[in-house]
Design an enzyme around this catalytic site. Structure first.
Site, PDB file in Angstrom:
ATOM      1  N   ASP A   1      21.775  29.484 -22.568  1.00 15.60           N
ATOM      2  CA  ASP A   1      21.160  30.424 -21.576  1.00 15.60           C
ATOM      3  C   ASP A   1      20.107  29.394 -20.921  1.00 15.60           C
ATOM      4  O   ASP A   1      18.948  29.119 -21.402  1.00 15.60           O
ATOM      5  CB  ASP A   1      20.536  31.504 -21.909  1.00 15.60           C
ATOM      6  CG  ASP A   1      19.528  32.248 -20.855  1.00 15.60           C
ATOM      7  OD1 ASP A   1      19.405  31.586 -19.709  1.00 15.60           O
ATOM      8  OD2 ASP A   1      18.963  33.479 -21.138  1.00 15.60           O
TER       9      ASP A   1
ATOM     10  N   LYS B   1      15.874  31.363  -9.282  1.00 13.95           N
ATOM     11  CA  LYS B   1      14.922  30.956 -10.264  1.00 13.95           C
ATOM     12  C   LYS B   1      14.541  29.480  -9.903  1.00 13.95           C
ATOM     13  O   LYS B   1      13.923  28.548 -10.495  1.00 13.95           O
ATOM     14  CB  LYS B   1      15.046  31.107 -11.651  1.00 13.95           C
ATOM     15  CG  LYS B   1      14.950  32.428 -12.201  1.00 13.95           C
ATOM     16  CD  LYS B   1      15.259  32.697 -13.818  1.00 13.95           C
ATOM     17  CE  LYS B   1      15.353  33.940 -14.220  1.00 13.95           C
ATOM     18  NZ  LYS B   1      14.342  34.804 -13.924  1.00 13.95           N
TER      19      LYS B   1
ATOM     20  N   CYS C   1      11.687  41.083 -20.667  1.00 17.62           N
ATOM     21  CA  CYS C   1      12.946  41.353 -21.106  1.00 17.62           C
ATOM     22  C   CYS C   1      13.071  40.443 -22.357  1.00 17.62           C
ATOM     23  O   CYS C   1      14.123  40.039 -22.593  1.00 17.62           O
ATOM     24  CB  CYS C   1      13.865  41.060 -20.073  1.00 17.62           C
ATOM     25  SG  CYS C   1      13.894  42.015 -18.388  1.00 17.62           S
TER      26      CYS C   1
ATOM     27  N   HIS D   1      16.334  36.392 -23.843  1.00 15.25           N
ATOM     28  CA  HIS D   1      15.956  37.521 -22.904  1.00 15.25           C
ATOM     29  C   HIS D   1      17.191  38.261 -23.262  1.00 15.25           C
ATOM     30  O   HIS D   1      18.083  38.013 -23.781  1.00 15.25           O
ATOM     31  CB  HIS D   1      16.275  36.649 -21.647  1.00 15.25           C
ATOM     32  CG  HIS D   1      16.146  37.424 -20.429  1.00 15.25           C
ATOM     33  ND1 HIS D   1      16.881  38.401 -19.890  1.00 15.25           N
ATOM     34  CD2 HIS D   1      14.957  37.333 -19.452  1.00 15.25           C
ATOM     35  CE1 HIS D   1      16.527  39.013 -18.964  1.00 15.25           C
ATOM     36  NE2 HIS D   1      15.289  38.303 -18.449  1.00 15.25           N
TER      37      HIS D   1
ATOM     38  N   GLN E   1      15.947  29.247 -17.441  1.00 11.64           N
ATOM     39  CA  GLN E   1      14.505  28.404 -17.380  1.00 11.64           C
ATOM     40  C   GLN E   1      14.423  26.894 -17.642  1.00 11.64           C
ATOM     41  O   GLN E   1      13.370  26.467 -17.699  1.00 11.64           O
ATOM     42  CB  GLN E   1      13.590  29.335 -18.546  1.00 11.64           C
ATOM     43  CG  GLN E   1      13.422  30.773 -18.230  1.00 11.64           C
ATOM     44  CD  GLN E   1      12.709  30.917 -17.031  1.00 11.64           C
ATOM     45  OE1 GLN E   1      12.076  30.439 -16.512  1.00 11.64           O
ATOM     46  NE2 GLN E   1      12.847  32.429 -16.766  1.00 11.64           N
TER      47      GLN E   1
END
Ligand code: PLP
Length: 411
Positions: free
Chosen positions: A204, A230, A369, A127, A207
């Site tokens: 990261d 999220k 993104c 991203h 998700q």
């Protein structure tokens, strides 16, 4: 306990927005969860309760409201620490989101540790939040950003990763789960390879944390970033988890109130982490809302949530693969989370999503993104369906049927 099955119908009753009726009386089918999720009543009420009964600035006042609110704020840190299995609560830094967490590391850790010609390794599936801060850091330090390409099936090759490491590599910054391909990367393995080479790691996990069990100790990384919105929580709050000794060894990124031990006319001294990274008034109510979201998610084992989303993904991919001219991006269901991005010959993702919206289906179109990833796949944009615990098999079946009919119509 891990065999418990999640009942999405029970879950749905907790989410007021899911009963919203869309154009022409169609029910809302919310499949844009990778962008942001919805909130259960318990989160909305937890935030409402603070504003109504216990709101004041934290860590500052001797008065009752400030003490109560500070307690809730610090309890939230414990809740999050437990959820990701942090060994020390001080390793949980509240930020405004994944983007801020990564920027914090790029400034605080990066500027201290990087020299000219050092290398930051990122992957092609990142991203922009895990790319741009590294480009900016590279500009400031004359370091270089190198890209680990993805394989034809949308996964990463660990052999290729090993081959790309050089004596100048200082950091591997990578997604636990791709927000476009849905690919689940083997975080523990990547971290092991990095550690063996003496390279730091930033995961990261935007998700990942909302959808899968997360154990930061088992991963063994140096930094892990994720966002509240999220994972059923509010916007404006996120987390940077960092190894305690590492957090205490780097200088804060932002200066101001709360992060200092003492300020004199000559300068200042800073508190230990996490306070040293939380300058200024933090997103107090949002942090408390995030803890309520974690409590909500904790009603089920995270494995049950992951299994449910896996089932939805299998149903979606099986149905979508029968649609002529539709190409699903990324790997097979077993290697992915509940994210299915796709392109259709002769139909723009934007038109497709607009038409689906008229039928009540909320999907996202665009580059999500992740422009370098799309470019590497030879496309500019894609459409994306992403699932969460409140989506049902019936919704996904209806989505596939409607998608096929819409494509037919648009061709
Ligand atoms: N990383 C990944 C993988 C994401 O999917 C996102 C959001 O879409 C981000 C980072 C950025 O998160 P935020 O906008 O909450 O900072």
């Amino acid at each position: 306990m891990t065999d418990i099955a999640l009942d999405p119908q029970l879950v749905r009753a907790d989410f007021p927005i899911l009963s919203r009726v869309m154009t022409k009386g169609r029910p809302l089918v919310f499949l844009d969860n990778a962008a942001s999720t919805q909130r259960p009543v318990s989160v909305i009420e937890a935030m409402d309760r603070v504003y109504r009964n216990a709101y004041a600035n934290v860590h500052r006042g001797a008065h009752t409201l400030s003490e109560e609110c500070s307690d809730l704020y610090e309890q939230a840190r414990h809740t999050v620490a437990r959820f990701i299995n942090a060994s020390h609560v001080e390793e949980v830094v509240f930020t405004s989101g994944t983007t801020m967490s990564i920027n914090l590391v790029a400034h605080a850790w990066g500027e201290e540790r990087l020299r000219a010609d050092d290398e930051i390794l990122v992957t092609q599936m990142e991203h922009h939040a895990n790319l741009v801060p590294w480009f900016q850091l590279a500009e400031r330090t004359n370091a270089k950003v190198r890209f680990l390409p993805i394989e034809a099936d949308g996964t990463l090759s660990l052999d290729r990763l090993r081959a790309m490491l050089s004596e100048r590599t200082r950091l591997i910054a990578f997604a636990a789960v791709s927000n476009v391909l849905g690919t689940r990367n083997d975080v523990a393995q990547i971290v092991r390879i990095a550690r063996e080479a003496g390279v730091a790691t930033l995961v990261d996990a935007a998700q990942h944390v909302p959808h899968d069990p997360t154990d930061v100790q088992a991963w063994g990384a140096d930094f892990v970033a994720f966002s509240g919105h999220k994972m059923l929580g509010p916007t404006g709050v996120g987390v940077l988890w960092g190894r305690r000794e590492l957090l205490d060894s780097i200088q804060p990124f932002l200066g101001g109130g709360n992060m200092i031990e003492e300020v004199t006319e000559q300068g200042f001294t800073t508190k230990a982490s996490p306070a040293r990274f939380e300058a200024g008034t933090p997103p107090i109510v949002e942090v408390i809302g995030l803890a309520a979201a974690v409590d909500y998610l904790s009603r089920w084992p995270m494995e049950a949530i992951a299994r449910h989303e896996h089932r939805l993904t299998e149903v979606a991919m099986a149905g979508m693969s029968r649609i002529d001219g539709l190409r699903i991006l990324g790997p097979a269901p077993d290697q992915r989370a509940g994210i299915v991005s796709f392109v259709v010959d002769g139909v723009s993702p934007h038109d497709l999503c607009k038409f689906l919206d008229l039928r009540g289906f909320a999907l996202r179109d665009g580059h999500h993104c992740a422009m370098p990833l799309h470019r590497s796949l030879g496309i500019d944009h894609s459409a994306r369906a992403s699932f969460y615990l409140y989506n049902t098999v019936e919704e996904v079946e209806r989505f596939v049927e409607t998608l096929a009919a819409t494509i037919e119509k648009l061709r």
